[in-house]
Design a protein around this motif. Structure first.
Motif, PDB file in Angstrom:
ATOM      1  N   TYR A  38     -49.679 -62.415   4.931  1.00  0.00           N
ATOM      2  CA  TYR A  38     -49.982 -61.103   5.755  1.00  0.00           C
ATOM      3  C   TYR A  38     -50.118 -60.221   3.877  1.00  0.00           C
ATOM      4  O   TYR A  38     -50.743 -59.585   3.727  1.00  0.00           O
ATOM      5  N   VAL A  39     -48.507 -60.657   3.204  1.00  0.00           N
ATOM      6  CA  VAL A  39     -48.040 -59.253   2.545  1.00  0.00           C
ATOM      7  C   VAL A  39     -49.433 -60.147   1.281  1.00  0.00           C
ATOM      8  O   VAL A  39     -49.615 -59.526   0.323  1.00  0.00           O
ATOM      9  N   HIS A  40     -49.357 -60.903   0.875  1.00  0.00           N
ATOM     10  CA  HIS A  40     -49.787 -61.477   0.107  1.00  0.00           C
ATOM     11  C   HIS A  40     -51.279 -61.322  -0.205  1.00  0.00           C
ATOM     12  O   HIS A  40     -52.084 -60.710  -1.133  1.00  0.00           O
ATOM     13  N   GLY A  41     -51.736 -60.875   1.532  1.00  0.00           N
ATOM     14  CA  GLY A  41     -52.823 -60.392   1.309  1.00  0.00           C
ATOM     15  C   GLY A  41     -53.096 -58.680   1.323  1.00  0.00           C
ATOM     16  O   GLY A  41     -53.760 -57.855   0.391  1.00  0.00           O
ATOM     17  N   ALA A  69     -62.116 -57.825  -9.407  1.00  0.00           N
ATOM     18  CA  ALA A  69     -62.363 -59.090 -10.669  1.00  0.00           C
ATOM     19  C   ALA A  69     -61.916 -59.361 -11.351  1.00  0.00           C
ATOM     20  O   ALA A  69     -61.465 -60.360 -11.755  1.00  0.00           O
ATOM     21  N   SER A  70     -60.551 -58.744 -11.403  1.00  0.00           N
ATOM     22  CA  SER A  70     -59.462 -58.687 -12.615  1.00  0.00           C
ATOM     23  C   SER A  70     -58.000 -58.736 -12.495  1.00  0.00           C
ATOM     24  O   SER A  70     -56.920 -58.726 -13.411  1.00  0.00           O
ATOM     25  N   VAL A  71     -58.186 -59.130 -11.087  1.00  0.00           N
ATOM     26  CA  VAL A  71     -56.801 -58.623 -10.747  1.00  0.00           C
ATOM     27  C   VAL A  71     -56.913 -60.100 -11.063  1.00  0.00           C
ATOM     28  O   VAL A  71     -57.521 -61.138 -10.416  1.00  0.00           O
ATOM     29  N   THR A  72     -55.385 -60.786 -11.221  1.00  0.00           N
ATOM     30  CA  THR A  72     -54.976 -62.128 -11.540  1.00  0.00           C
ATOM     31  C   THR A  72     -54.143 -62.642 -10.386  1.00  0.00           C
ATOM     32  O   THR A  72     -53.025 -61.956  -9.639  1.00  0.00           O
ATOM     33  N   ALA A  73     -53.119 -63.870  -9.991  1.00  0.00           N
ATOM     34  CA  ALA A  73     -52.511 -64.040  -8.949  1.00  0.00           C
ATOM     35  C   ALA A  73     -50.699 -63.781  -9.631  1.00  0.00           C
ATOM     36  O   ALA A  73     -50.656 -63.170  -9.218  1.00  0.00           O
ATOM     37  N   SER A  74     -50.491 -63.637 -10.805  1.00  0.00           N
ATOM     38  CA  SER A  74     -48.758 -62.918 -11.884  1.00  0.00           C
ATOM     39  C   SER A  74     -49.712 -61.471 -11.627  1.00  0.00           C
ATOM     40  O   SER A  74     -48.390 -60.995 -10.880  1.00  0.00           O
ATOM     41  N   ASP A  75     -50.710 -60.720 -11.561  1.00  0.00           N
ATOM     42  CA  ASP A  75     -50.612 -59.304 -10.481  1.00  0.00           C
ATOM     43  C   ASP A  75     -50.362 -59.559  -9.623  1.00  0.00           C
ATOM     44  O   ASP A  75     -49.502 -58.330  -9.021  1.00  0.00           O
ATOM     45  N   VAL A  76     -50.759 -60.307  -8.884  1.00  0.00           N
ATOM     46  CA  VAL A  76     -50.129 -60.228  -6.981  1.00  0.00           C
ATOM     47  C   VAL A  76     -49.344 -61.019  -7.101  1.00  0.00           C
ATOM     48  O   VAL A  76     -48.425 -59.058  -6.384  1.00  0.00           O
ATOM     49  N   ILE A  77     -48.324 -61.365  -7.348  1.00  0.00           N
ATOM     50  CA  ILE A  77     -47.338 -61.636  -7.670  1.00  0.00           C
ATOM     51  C   ILE A  77     -45.766 -60.514  -8.148  1.00  0.00           C
ATOM     52  O   ILE A  77     -45.486 -60.073  -6.853  1.00  0.00           O
ATOM     53  N   GLU A  78     -46.212 -59.482  -8.713  1.00  0.00           N
ATOM     54  CA  GLU A  78     -45.562 -58.391  -9.500  1.00  0.00           C
ATOM     55  C   GLU A  78     -46.000 -57.275  -8.479  1.00  0.00           C
ATOM     56  O   GLU A  78     -44.919 -56.004  -8.564  1.00  0.00           O
ATOM     57  N   GLN A  79     -46.835 -57.436  -7.872  1.00  0.00           N
ATOM     58  CA  GLN A  79     -47.594 -56.114  -6.499  1.00  0.00           C
ATOM     59  C   GLN A  79     -46.366 -56.468  -5.296  1.00  0.00           C
ATOM     60  O   GLN A  79     -46.049 -55.557  -4.458  1.00  0.00           O
ATOM     61  N   PHE A  80     -46.053 -57.586  -4.688  1.00  0.00           N
ATOM     62  CA  PHE A  80     -44.718 -57.920  -3.837  1.00  0.00           C
ATOM     63  C   PHE A  80     -44.136 -57.084  -3.069  1.00  0.00           C
ATOM     64  O   PHE A  80     -43.694 -56.276  -2.340  1.00  0.00           O
ATOM     65  N   PRO A  81     -43.591 -56.482  -4.126  1.00  0.00           N
ATOM     66  CA  PRO A  81     -42.377 -55.908  -4.230  1.00  0.00           C
ATOM     67  C   PRO A  81     -42.760 -54.058  -3.193  1.00  0.00           C
ATOM     68  O   PRO A  81     -42.216 -53.711  -1.995  1.00  0.00           O
ATOM     69  N   PHE A  82     -43.671 -54.059  -4.138  1.00  0.00           N
ATOM     70  CA  PHE A  82     -44.555 -53.011  -3.403  1.00  0.00           C
ATOM     71  C   PHE A  82     -44.695 -52.707  -2.019  1.00  0.00           C
ATOM     72  O   PHE A  82     -45.016 -52.274  -0.784  1.00  0.00           O
ATOM     73  N   ALA A  83     -45.163 -54.086  -1.812  1.00  0.00           N
ATOM     74  CA  ALA A  83     -45.755 -54.592  -0.618  1.00  0.00           C
ATOM     75  C   ALA A  83     -45.325 -54.644   0.604  1.00  0.00           C
ATOM     76  O   ALA A  83     -45.433 -53.625   1.629  1.00  0.00           O
ATOM     77  N   LEU A  84     -44.152 -55.166   0.636  1.00  0.00           N
ATOM     78  CA  LEU A  84     -43.228 -55.066   1.438  1.00  0.00           C
ATOM     79  C   LEU A  84     -42.389 -53.540   0.821  1.00  0.00           C
ATOM     80  O   LEU A  84     -42.682 -53.092   2.577  1.00  0.00           O
ATOM     81  N   ALA A  85     -42.361 -52.710   0.547  1.00  0.00           N
ATOM     82  CA  ALA A  85     -41.627 -51.532   0.825  1.00  0.00           C
ATOM     83  C   ALA A  85     -43.070 -50.500   1.128  1.00  0.00           C
ATOM     84  O   ALA A  85     -42.042 -49.336   2.378  1.00  0.00           O
ATOM     85  N   SER A  86     -44.354 -51.362   1.257  1.00  0.00           N
ATOM     86  CA  SER A  86     -45.003 -49.928   2.102  1.00  0.00           C
ATOM     87  C   SER A  86     -45.318 -50.594   3.789  1.00  0.00           C
ATOM     88  O   SER A  86     -45.235 -49.887   4.226  1.00  0.00           O
ATOM     89  N   LEU A  87     -44.473 -51.319   3.641  1.00  0.00           N
ATOM     90  CA  LEU A  87     -44.561 -51.579   5.115  1.00  0.00           C
ATOM     91  C   LEU A  87     -43.619 -51.355   6.304  1.00  0.00           C
ATOM     92  O   LEU A  87     -43.604 -51.029   7.456  1.00  0.00           O
ATOM     93  N   LYS A  88     -41.950 -51.640   5.458  1.00  0.00           N
ATOM     94  CA  LYS A  88     -41.354 -50.700   5.898  1.00  0.00           C
ATOM     95  C   LYS A  88     -41.381 -49.368   5.967  1.00  0.00           C
ATOM     96  O   LYS A  88     -40.845 -48.440   6.954  1.00  0.00           O
ATOM     97  N   LYS A  89     -41.485 -48.227   4.828  1.00  0.00           N
ATOM     98  CA  LYS A  89     -41.615 -47.171   4.711  1.00  0.00           C
ATOM     99  C   LYS A  89     -43.449 -46.550   5.363  1.00  0.00           C
ATOM    100  O   LYS A  89     -43.470 -45.357   5.164  1.00  0.00           O
ATOM    101  N   GLN A  90     -43.915 -47.581   5.847  1.00  0.00           N
ATOM    102  CA  GLN A  90     -45.583 -47.131   6.054  1.00  0.00           C
ATOM    103  C   GLN A  90     -46.233 -46.131   5.326  1.00  0.00           C
ATOM    104  O   GLN A  90     -47.179 -45.148   5.639  1.00  0.00           O
ATOM    105  N   LEU A  91     -46.358 -46.867   3.838  1.00  0.00           N
ATOM    106  CA  LEU A  91     -46.908 -45.610   2.921  1.00  0.00           C
ATOM    107  C   LEU A  91     -49.130 -46.325   2.809  1.00  0.00           C
ATOM    108  O   LEU A  91     -49.280 -45.326   2.111  1.00  0.00           O
ATOM    109  N   TYR A  92     -49.228 -47.481   3.069  1.00  0.00           N
ATOM    110  CA  TYR A  92     -50.022 -47.953   2.759  1.00  0.00           C
ATOM    111  C   TYR A  92     -50.605 -48.290   4.361  1.00  0.00           C
ATOM    112  O   TYR A  92     -49.802 -48.567   5.384  1.00  0.00           O
TER     113      TYR A  92
END
Length: 511
Positions: free
Chosen positions: A472-475, A488-511
């Motif tokens: 779920y968080v990967h997506g 088209a410009s998103v890379t796997a490295s971009d996704v890795i760097e976004q993980f912390p923000f995705a996890l935080a958004s779940l807890k804070k219900q920002l997204y």
């Protein structure tokens, strides 16, 4: 939220009526009312709306929807497609309620051309013609009506399922209503998550029509869509007195001279997902790649030949210090590896991906006897085809069935990747993941998911929760990224760097 086939939904409806005691008339009223609540904001007073009604329960829902729309002053024409005598049962009851309320209908069978002349003048068309029992080519007059609806400029809203579309995987069809949006009744059907069917739903939402959960359980519904709230409440909190050993000791085995980035991505993803201690076992030739990109991991250099880990060095690994192992990303296929022997006696978690699946496929017979529920495999459709002896086309047409059968036969958890990744466990339970987008259709995405799954499963009391949360968080990370950049410009490295923000958004219900 449950995901069902058309036949399963009919069983659930019948149980609700026969065993729970909610009458079919009440159920249809609830369905139409729930759908109306989602439609009413779309059908404006100035809109000119046509409701196309068929002979079955889908048509009955249409009468309820139209009655509510008319009662709030909407300009709506009801077109009954079959001859009036074909409207029977509960659908007839609601047609009579509709007409007794002072509302009128137009009959397609009286003058078919009248509908076709009128269609271009509508700004909204509500499709309540055919339900979940349809399969195969559309018959007259529905084939022509569907073509005319699809060629119109009106906003098209389908009720439960677009007319002409099968409800379950591998169903055949020639054409179907191409809806702008679909109001799904109670539970989405399998085809909402499978292509090309999913294209016909448009944007879809679910209307709760009041069927008790007991009806789903009693009828054996065992597939669910993973919901945001389930992820939010099940992601484990870090303990105040926790230490690095608390959050799992993981080992990642992979990499080769040709594909050094794969094991690096897996390692970085596992670290970002919270693994306490992580070791990367990789060919000595590419040691600098991982040490340069994932300084927090320790490395275990292995003897290599032709740029890949040798069979002997893999077989000689001591796995006892680790709680979980991920194997396969970028490891190559030049040397024969016996994964069955490697993991024999290992009691921890095992995640197998990429080239690891190639080696697994060569010894599947051994794994059938082991039936290790702690083994998680993460194939894409091509790898699933290799494992099952099917074609990729067959896999894509039977994603639910094939992944469930493989999981139960071999006692593994199967993460069948793709648009709407499906997770199947050895007990036959399934979950559909709703997050993700085409930005993930790029090399390295699977490697990152493997690292996430290893880390999340090691930190969860129930490994399946970790698997589901990782998927779920990967997506979710990819979904957040395309809010500000082109997919088209998103890379796997971009996704890795976004993980912390995705996890935080779940807890804070920002997204």
């Amino acid at each position: 939220m449950y995901v069902v086939t058309g036949e399963r939904m009919r069983q659930i409806d019948r149980y609700t009526m026969d065993q729970i005691g909610i009458s079919e008339t009440t159920l249809m009223e609830s369905a139409g009312t729930a759908a109306f609540r989602q439609i009413k904001s779309i059908v404006k007073p100035e809109s000119r709306t046509a409701v196309l009604i068929g002979a079955g329960n889908n048509g009955g829902d249409g009468f309820v929807i139209t009655r509510h729309l008319k009662e709030r002053g909407a300009a709506v024409d009801v077109w009954i497609i079959p001859p009036l005598e074909k409207i029977q049962g509960t659908a007839r009851v609601h047609m009579d309620i509709y007409t007794s309320s002072g509302h009128s209908c137009l009959s397609f069978s009286d003058d078919p051309d009248e509908l076709f002349r009128a269609l271009p003048g509508y700004t909204c068309i509500i499709d309540a013609m055919l339900g979940t029992g349809v399969e195969g080519p559309l018959r007259e007059p529905y084939d022509r009506i569907v073509k005319e609806v699809n060629g119109s400029r009106a906003e098209v809203i389908a009720i439960d399922i677009p007319s002409g579309l099968p409800a379950e995987e591998n169903g055949s069809f020639d054409d179907a209503v191409k809806a702008d949006r679909t109001v799904v009744l109670q539970a989405p059907k399998e085809t909402a998550f499978l292509y090309p069917y999913a294209d016909y739903y448009g944007e879809w939402t679910v209307a709760d029509i009041g069927i008790p959960d007991k009806a789903f359980r009693a009828c054996g519904a065992d597939c669910r869509m993973r919901m945001r709230e389930e992820v939010r409440t099940s992601v484990p909190e870090r303990k105040a007195d926790g230490h690095k050993g608390t959050y799992g000791k993981g080992l990642i085995i992979g990499g080769s001279e040709q594909m050094p980035g794969a094991v690096s991505l897996t390692t970085r993803a596992a670290l970002r997902t919270g693994t306490g201690l992580l070791t990367a076992a990789l060919p000595e030739d590419i040691l600098h790649i991982v040490t340069g990109t994932a300084a927090e991991a320790t490395c275990l250099p292995l003897r290599s030949d032709e740029g890949e880990i040798t069979s002997g060095s893999l077989a000689g690994l001591d796995l006892s210090p680790y709680d979980g192992i991920a194997l396969g990303p970028g490891m190559g296929r030049r040397h024969p590896y016996s994964l069955s022997r490697l993991f024999d006696g290992f009691g921890g978690l095992v995640v197998i991906d990429a080239d690891g699946l190639y080696h697994l496929a060569r010894e599947l017979g051994d794994w059938r006897q082991k039936r290790k529920a702690s083994v998680i495999i993460t194939p894409h459709p091509g790898e699933m085809a290799m494992l099952t002896g099917k074609t990729i086309e067959e896999v894509e047409k039977n994603r639910f069935t094939l992944s469930r059968e493989f999981a139960t036969e071999y006692g593994m958890t199967v993460v069948l990747k793709g648009a709407y990744t499906i997770v199947s466990d050895p007990d036959g339970r399934q979950w559909v993941n709703p997050t993700g987008n085409p930005a993930l259709a790029k090399g390295g995405s699977g490697d990152t998911l493997t690292g996430m799954i290893l880390a999340a499963a090691l930190q969860s009391n129930d490994p399946i929760e970790g698997v589901l949360n990782a998927v779920y968080v990967h997506g979710l990370a990819a979904d957040q990224l395309i809010l500000e950049r082109h997919e088209a410009s998103v890379t796997a490295s971009d996704v890795i760097e976004q993980f912390p923000f995705a996890l935080a958004s779940l807890k804070k219900q920002l997204y």
